[in-house]
Design an enzyme around this catalytic site. Structure first.
Site, PDB file in Angstrom:
ATOM      1  N   CYS A   1       0.931  -1.253  -0.078  1.00 49.14           N
ATOM      2  CA  CYS A   1       0.118  -0.026  -0.046  1.00 49.14           C
ATOM      3  C   CYS A   1       0.815   1.169  -0.011  1.00 49.14           C
ATOM      4  O   CYS A   1       1.671   1.560  -0.859  1.00 49.14           O
ATOM      5  CB  CYS A   1      -0.830  -0.173   1.142  1.00 49.14           C
ATOM      6  SG  CYS A   1      -2.276   0.982   1.138  1.00 49.14           S
TER       7      CYS A   1
ATOM      8  N   HIS B   1      -3.518  -5.655   1.065  1.00 50.41           N
ATOM      9  CA  HIS B   1      -2.863  -6.134   2.285  1.00 50.41           C
ATOM     10  C   HIS B   1      -2.885  -7.447   2.715  1.00 50.41           C
ATOM     11  O   HIS B   1      -3.665  -7.969   3.570  1.00 50.41           O
ATOM     12  CB  HIS B   1      -3.469  -5.227   3.362  1.00 50.41           C
ATOM     13  CG  HIS B   1      -3.430  -3.695   3.503  1.00 50.41           C
ATOM     14  ND1 HIS B   1      -2.416  -3.182   3.996  1.00 50.41           N
ATOM     15  CD2 HIS B   1      -3.957  -2.893   2.948  1.00 50.41           C
ATOM     16  CE1 HIS B   1      -2.209  -1.853   4.039  1.00 50.41           C
ATOM     17  NE2 HIS B   1      -3.550  -1.529   3.102  1.00 50.41           N
TER      18      HIS B   1
ATOM     19  N   GLU C   1      -1.068  -8.955   5.020  1.00 47.29           N
ATOM     20  CA  GLU C   1      -0.843  -8.888   6.403  1.00 47.29           C
ATOM     21  C   GLU C   1      -2.083  -9.078   6.987  1.00 47.29           C
ATOM     22  O   GLU C   1      -2.411  -9.409   8.347  1.00 47.29           O
ATOM     23  CB  GLU C   1       0.144  -7.991   6.998  1.00 47.29           C
ATOM     24  CG  GLU C   1      -0.332  -6.585   7.160  1.00 47.29           C
ATOM     25  CD  GLU C   1      -0.464  -5.762   5.904  1.00 47.29           C
ATOM     26  OE1 GLU C   1      -0.519  -6.408   4.775  1.00 47.29           O
ATOM     27  OE2 GLU C   1      -0.882  -4.533   5.971  1.00 47.29           O
TER      28      GLU C   1
END
Lengths: 82, 226
Positions: B85, B202, B204
């Site tokens: 990002c 994302h 994660e």
């Protein structure tokens, strides 16, 4: 002396912010607005007396930080330079 | 050891640390942006957030943080670097990845799950994933509209490589599946060598069953295998 820098999106690069502003102007009744391009304007104060040196320095700033050459172009105004 | 670079305004640094260290069991360490050493990191992650408040342009100021010189040397030497990002935006501004990320076409900050299709397994974050694999990954950004710049994506491979494209659940890269107007539905790219990767989604945030999605693990595991 003061340098003025105008950063604009290159022709053809989509400008969602400009489009949104155009839409709002139309909603306000400004029916003749055909296009809006939104850019940046910077005033840079320089401890420099040589206009040409000031211009060269600001152009270097544009290339290294102020402008992303992939999508933006710029114009620099320094009093006393072409 | 995974070095997770912390810029002022980063807000996904702890998410990245949690996914790498607690979920995947790798060693990790935060690297403050003013450090001039990566302290022997074998992998580097530039996490998401709003470094320097997104002032001037997203990522434009972060690229001059002292640590970025070391990140550049690490990348030039072939070390695996993953920008997520805002990290992707920083890598583009630093010239480590081609292109730039502009404001979303739809005037909105988009926080949503997207489907992305793996286009190339030839990168530090997609190695081992078959092209055509569809993953569900969350995005959260206002400026994620990827533009390659002069020449567009026609020269893909010359300056970089498309890794992920937004698609529908069946893997079709339709206009409707494009959340931000990105050129060619591009959601992630790598540099020519494949060791530097930038992703708008994302991974994660999608690495644990308790979060309802583990697709992101496949990206992070591929990265950690490098």
């Amino acid at each position: 002396m003061q340098a003025r820098v105008y950063v604009t999106l290159k022709p053809g690069v989509l400008d969602p912010q400009g489009n949104a502003v155009r839409g709002s102007l139309e909603a306000l009744g400004f029916s003749k607005v055909q296009d809006v391009r939104l850019g940046k304007y910077l005033e840079i104060e320089l401890a420099e007396t040589d206009p040409m040196a000031a211009r060269a320095s600001v152009e270097e700033m544009c290339r290294r930080l102020l402008v992303n050459p992939v999508v933006e172009s710029f114009r620099v105004d320094v009093p006393g330079t072409p | 050891m995974v070095g997770i670079v912390v810029f002022p305004g980063a807000n996904c640094d702890h998410d990245a640390y949690h996914a790498v260290a607690h979920v995947l069991g790798a060693s990790a360490r935060f690297v403050w942006h003013k450090e001039t050493s990566l302290s022997g990191a074998t992998h580097v992650i530039l996490p998401g957030g709003f470094s320097y408040g997104d002032y001037l342009r997203c990522g434009a100021l972060a690229r001059f943080s002292p640590v970025m010189g070391e990140v550049r040397r690490f990348a030039d030497a072939g070390g695996p670097v993953l920008g997520i990002c805002n990290g992707f935006q920083i890598l583009c501004e630093a010239g480590l990845l081609p292109g730039v990320l502009g404001r979303n076409e739809g005037l909105r900050f988009v926080c949503a799950d997207t489907f992305v299709r793996v286009e190339s397994a030839d990168s530090a974050a997609t190695r081992g994933l078959s092209p055509g694999t569809v993953l569900r990954l969350p995005i959260a950004h206002a400026e994620g509209r990827y533009q390659r710049g002069p020449g567009g994506l026609d020269g893909d491979g010359a300056t970089g490589r498309t890794l992920l494209r937004y698609c529908d659940e069946a893997g079709e890269t339709t206009r409707a599946a494009n959340p931000n107007g990105a050129e060619g539905n591009v959601a992630g790219v790598a540099n020519r060598a494949g060791n530097v990767v930038g992703l708008m989604p994302h991974p994660e945030r999608a690495s644990e069953a308790v979060l309802g999605n583990v697709d992101g693990r496949r990206i992070l595991e591929a990265f950690l295998r490098c």
